[in-house]
Write a protein that holds these residues in place. Structure first.
Motif, short mmCIF file in Angstrom:
data_model
loop_
_atom_site.label_atom_id
_atom_site.label_comp_id
_atom_site.label_asym_id
_atom_site.label_seq_id
_atom_site.Cartn_x
_atom_site.Cartn_y
_atom_site.Cartn_z
N GLU A 199 0.85 -1.18 0.00
CA GLU A 199 0.00 0.00 0.00
C GLU A 199 0.89 1.24 0.00
OE1 GLU A 199 -3.29 0.27 2.61
OE2 GLU A 199 -3.61 -1.89 2.64
N THR A 203 0.88 5.59 0.54
CA THR A 203 0.19 6.83 0.89
C THR A 203 0.31 7.78 -0.30
OG1 THR A 203 2.15 7.92 1.81
CG2 THR A 203 0.84 6.53 3.33
N ASP A 204 -0.48 8.84 -0.30
CA ASP A 204 -0.38 9.84 -1.36
C ASP A 204 1.01 10.47 -1.39
OD1 ASP A 204 -2.96 9.34 -2.13
OD2 ASP A 204 -3.81 11.08 -1.08
N ASP A 205 1.58 10.72 -0.20
CA ASP A 205 2.92 11.31 -0.12
C ASP A 205 3.97 10.37 -0.70
OD1 ASP A 205 1.99 13.62 1.02
OD2 ASP A 205 2.50 13.04 3.08
N GLN A 206 3.83 9.07 -0.46
CA GLN A 206 4.78 8.11 -1.01
C GLN A 206 4.68 8.05 -2.53
OE1 GLN A 206 3.47 4.75 1.32
NE2 GLN A 206 5.31 4.82 2.61
#
Length: 160
Positions: A87, A89-92
């Protein structure tokens, strides 16, 4: 992650004035977005390069526009291992797009820009090398939240 493919989804060349001589001023904007798509991450980069020339009469006013080139490319990275367990995150995704995706796409956008600019009757323009957005110079700005729908935008101004 493994780079699977890089391809072009669109290009556009618009010329305005083909009778000006060098030197030119170029401005390149790069918009990069990373998105999860099933068992892959897709990084989309849109390059827009504008060429103009300073006015020779008094140097006052807006520069004379010469040409604009837009190129949009996508790099697809397959997730190694079990994609169900991974999964982001948007930041990743944004960081991956800037630090990995953009350098993977840049040589293709560079070639497209050079090829299209050479068709304008002007000398072909070559985008500078891009090693990584982690190594920015003082003429590059990154806006990490684009009001038009996420991603990141980098602006760079070059005088040729």
């Amino acid at each position: 992650m493994e780079l699977a493919q890089v391809y072009t989804v669109g290009t556009q060349l618009e010329t305005f004035d083909r009778f000006q001589g060098p030197p030119f001023i170029t401005d390149t904007q790069v918009h990069v977005v990373g998105e999860r798509r099933g068992d892959a991450v897709e990084v989309r980069a849109r390059y827009t390069t504008d060429a103009s020339k300073e006015r020779e009469d008094d140097g006052e006013g807006e520069p004379i526009p010469l040409w604009t080139i837009s190129a949009e490319c996508i790099a697809t990275f397959h997730i190694t291992g079990d994609p169900e367990e991974v999964e982001f995150t948007d930041d990743q995704l944004e960081g991956f797009a800037l630090l990995v995706g953009a350098p993977a796409i840049h040589p293709y956008a560079r070639e497209l820009t050079q090829d299209l600019s050479g068709r304008t009757l002007y000398p072909a323009f070559t985008l500078g090398l891009l090693h990584s957005f982690a190594e920015l110079d003082d003429q590059t700005e990154i806006e990490l939240s684009d009001p038009q729908g996420g991603g990141a935008t980098a602006n760079s101004v070059n005088a040729d």
